[in-house]
Enzyme design. Sequence first.
Site, short mmCIF file in Angstrom:
data_model
loop_
_atom_site.label_atom_id
_atom_site.label_comp_id
_atom_site.label_asym_id
_atom_site.label_seq_id
_atom_site.Cartn_x
_atom_site.Cartn_y
_atom_site.Cartn_z
N ARG A 197 60.42 43.51 83.18
CA ARG A 197 61.39 42.07 83.47
C ARG A 197 62.46 42.46 82.26
NH1 ARG A 197 57.54 41.02 85.93
NH2 ARG A 197 56.64 39.06 86.52
N SER A 256 57.77 31.43 83.25
CA SER A 256 56.77 32.38 82.21
C SER A 256 57.96 32.25 81.07
CB SER A 256 57.00 32.71 82.89
OG SER A 256 55.31 33.25 83.71
N GLU A 288 61.46 35.39 76.84
CA GLU A 288 61.69 36.20 78.71
C GLU A 288 62.93 35.92 78.39
OE1 GLU A 288 60.18 36.49 83.47
OE2 GLU A 288 58.81 36.64 81.91
#
Length: 369
Positions: free
Chosen positions: A178, A255, A361
């Site tokens: 990520r 998420s 995130e």
Amino acid sequence: MSAIHSTDVVARLADEFGAAVSFGTPLAAHTTLRLGGPAAAIVTCTTTDMLAGVVRRLDQEQVPVLILAGGSNLVIADDGVDAVVVRVAATSYSIDGAVVHAEAGTNWDTVVAASVVAGLGGLECLSGIPGSTGATPVQNVGAYGVEISSVLRRVKLLDRASGNVHWVDPADLHLSYRHSILKNTDTAVVLSVEMGLLDDGLSAPVRYGELARNLGAAEGDRVAAAQVRDAVLKLRGSKGMVLNSQDHDTWSAGSFFTNPVVSREDLPRVLAAIHERLGDDIAVPQFASADGGVKLSAGWLIERAGFSRGFPGEDARARLSTKHTLALTNRGDATTADLVGLARTVRDGVRDAFGVDLHPEPVFVGAQL
């Protein structure tokens, strides 16, 4: 130059580049969370040349800039931003053999769907992910055991320091879980992305247990790409992870926390804290991390720390999704402050329970966790 004092500069962009310009528009309409106050101005760029030209001009005039495309990974403050928002709206793509080229503003799932229809494999596990194609290399988008790094051939960037446009290899982006060197920086703008896929109509090897079970396949099997796409969309839909304007569980940034990676040295301490709270017989999901550590499930930790689906309750304006504890959602009238408050509660609760730090995130603009 402050963005709010740059009205003349922004207004000239319409004449110079043909860009559409608006002033004082709330950004909530441009994010999947449907949160965010106004920008000083929004400049919409419908071609890659327009995008590069507009950003160059604003940089030359030292006007603060926020690049925005699909808005699926942004948490924008209620007060908005003192910046000119440049909307990436160049949306063309092409398929040549097994090579897919897409401009940064192209809806990501449109590209995935087109690749599957063309008989190509490799992107099917990334079906249903909201946002734009240009965002995929920025955070090395991934799902169901596949990351964009596995298919990426090269990325076209505008270097904001020099104003030059050039292609870069994936290795130059230092892609990891990520993350890339493009995330949380303003050094470059993604203009387009090129990917190399499989040309036999089959998926990449299925690496995710839940997906394999739904397909009736073994991990490592290759299945018809269209079949995998259908299964992924159903799984994501069951978790509120496919955008639906009528479903507040999808009013999210996907998420919200990344899965934490714990060092091998620190793992015994974390496991001891988990077993002390939950009992010695509890099975803790663990996955090897590329950096040598152990990746734990953020969603699992959140639930076991006491935050159930729908937390903190039906009257809350910002809640955990009723389908998936890893998504923080706007129930229709939330503010960014509501959402950030919920995120802090969850983060601190997991830290207190297990001694594990969760990291967001999404990218925060004008707000902080």
